[in-house]
Design an enzyme around this catalytic site. Structure first.
Site, short mmCIF file in Angstrom:
data_model
loop_
_atom_site.label_atom_id
_atom_site.label_comp_id
_atom_site.label_asym_id
_atom_site.label_seq_id
_atom_site.Cartn_x
_atom_site.Cartn_y
_atom_site.Cartn_z
N ASP A 53 1.04 -1.58 0.06
CA ASP A 53 0.42 0.07 -0.53
C ASP A 53 1.52 1.24 -0.24
O ASP A 53 2.10 1.65 0.12
CB ASP A 53 -1.03 0.20 0.99
CG ASP A 53 -0.30 -0.43 2.50
OD1 ASP A 53 0.96 0.23 2.45
OD2 ASP A 53 -0.90 -0.45 3.52
N ASN A 122 -8.23 -1.01 13.50
CA ASN A 122 -9.52 -1.33 13.48
C ASN A 122 -10.28 -2.66 12.54
O ASN A 122 -11.37 -2.65 12.15
CB ASN A 122 -9.92 0.27 12.55
CG ASN A 122 -9.25 0.31 11.42
OD1 ASN A 122 -8.73 -0.37 11.03
ND2 ASN A 122 -9.83 1.04 10.19
N HIS A 124 -8.10 -3.66 9.86
CA HIS A 124 -7.48 -3.48 8.16
C HIS A 124 -6.24 -4.13 8.45
O HIS A 124 -5.30 -3.98 9.33
CB HIS A 124 -7.38 -1.63 7.83
CG HIS A 124 -6.49 -0.77 8.51
ND1 HIS A 124 -6.20 0.31 8.32
CD2 HIS A 124 -5.24 -1.20 8.68
CE1 HIS A 124 -4.57 0.68 8.92
NE2 HIS A 124 -4.34 0.21 9.08
C1 GLP Z 1 -1.24 0.79 8.79
C2 GLP Z 1 -0.29 0.05 7.84
C3 GLP Z 1 -1.12 -1.28 7.59
C4 GLP Z 1 -0.53 -1.81 9.32
C5 GLP Z 1 -0.70 -0.58 9.99
C6 GLP Z 1 -0.38 -1.65 11.37
O1 GLP Z 1 -2.37 2.00 8.67
N1 GLP Z 1 -1.71 0.55 5.98
O2 GLP Z 1 -0.03 -2.21 6.62
O3 GLP Z 1 -0.72 -3.18 9.44
O4 GLP Z 1 -0.17 0.40 9.64
O5 GLP Z 1 1.04 -0.38 12.07
P1 GLP Z 1 1.96 -0.39 13.14
O6 GLP Z 1 2.68 -1.70 13.00
O7 GLP Z 1 2.97 0.74 13.39
O8 GLP Z 1 0.89 -0.54 14.17
#
Ligand code: GLP
Length: 227
Positions: A53, A122, A124
Site C-alpha cells: 500500500d 480497526n 484493516h
Molecule cells: C498502516 C498500514 C498497515 C499496517 C498498520 C499497522 O495503517 N497500512 O499495513 O499493518 O499501519 O501498523 P503498526 O505496525 O505501526 O501498528
C-alpha cells in the site's frame, strides 16, 4: 521467528515474490533479516518485492513514503536488485490507473509467494478499511478517521496525514501462497480477539484471513492478551 519465515521462503525458492508491509511492528523483523544477510544466511539477489500500500498523494522522496521506509529499514542494507523492487506510485496523476498497472505487474510476476501483514486497530490489513464490501483488486481508498489518527504519529499532526491511499485488494492477499501476520502491543488486543473469534466480515478485514489456507500469525503477549 518472523525473519526465519522469510528466510525459509527464500531458501526454498530463491526467486520468491515477497509482499512487504510497513509500520512499527515489522521494523525488528527487517533488522533481523539484515543481520541474516550480513551473516551470509540469506541471499536476496533473485527475489522480487511488492509493497502492499501507499498513501495518496505521497511523493516517493517524502520521509513518510513506503519508498523511504523500505530503503531505510531494509533494501539499502541487503542485496535486493533495484529493478525487482515494486512500490505503489503515490505520486501518480491518475491513481486508479497506477493501481491497475501495479496489479498487472503483480500478475505478470506470478503473484505473491509470501505476504507480510500488520493489522490496524480497526482491523484493516494493508489499507483495506472496514466497510460493507471489499474490492478484489488494487484500488484507491478513503482512509477512516481511526486510521488517520493512528498514523498521525508518523506526521507533524493528523491534519498532515493524506486522506486517501492505494491498497492491494483482498484478492491479491487471498491469492498469496502464504501470509505472515505480525501483531504487537495491547492496542491490537481487541481486534486480534475479533479476528480470531468473531464472525468473518468485511467490517473486520483481517477476519478474512481465516479463509486463507496458509496463515502464520506471530504476536507478543500483549496483542494476544484477550485470546
Ligand atoms: C498502516 C498500514 C498497515 C499496517 C498498520 C499497522 O495503517 N497500512 O499495513 O499493518 O499501519 O501498523 P503498526 O505496525 O505501526 O501498528
Amino acid at each position: 521467528m518472523a525473519a526465519y519465515v522469510f528466510a525459509r521462503q527464500i531458501w526454498e525458492k530463491p526467486d520468491s515474490v515477497l509482499g512487504f508491509a510497513i509500520g512499527s511492528t515489522p521494523v525488528g523483523m527487517y533488522r533481523c533479516l539484515i543481520d541474516m544477510y550480513n551473516g551470509g544466511m540469506v541471499d536476496f539477489s533473485q527475489v522480487t518485492t511488492f509493497n502492499i500500500d501507499e498513501y495518496y498523494p505521497m511523493s516517493k522522496v517524502s520521509p513518510q513514503s513506503r519508498d523511504s521506509y523500505m530503503w531505510e529499514n531494509l533494501f539499502s542494507h541487503i542485496n535486493v536488485r533495484r529493478e525487482r523492487v515494486y512500490l505503489p506510485n503515490g505520486g501518480a496523476a491518475d491513481p486508479q490507473r497506477a493501481c491497475d498497472e501495479y496489479e498487472k505487474l503483480l500478475i505478470d510476476r506470478g503473484g505473491i509467494d509470501l505476504q507480510l501483514l500488520g493489522i490496524g486497530r480497526n482491523g484493516h490489513i494493508a489499507f483495506i478499511e472496514p466497510g460493507e464490501s471489499m474490492r478484489v483488486n488494487m484500488h484507491v481508498i478513503d482512509l477512516t478517521e481511526d486510521t488517520i489518527k493512528a498514523n498521525a504519529r508518523f506526521f507533524e499532526s493528523a491534519d498532515h496525514v493524506p486522506r486517501r491511499a492505494l491498497t492491494m485488494g483482498i484478492g491479491s492477499i487471498m491469492n498469496a501462497g502464504r501470509v505472515l501476520m505480525l501483531a504487537s502491543g495491547t492496542a491490537k488486543a481487541p481486534v486480534v480477539k475479533q479476528m480470531f473469534s468473531g464472525v468473518i466480515t468485511p467490517c473486520v478485514p483481517a477476519s478474512m484471513l481465516r479463509l486463507h489456507p496458509d496463515v502464520v500469525v506471530l504476536m507478543d503477549e500483549d496483542a494476544a492478551s484477550l485470546l
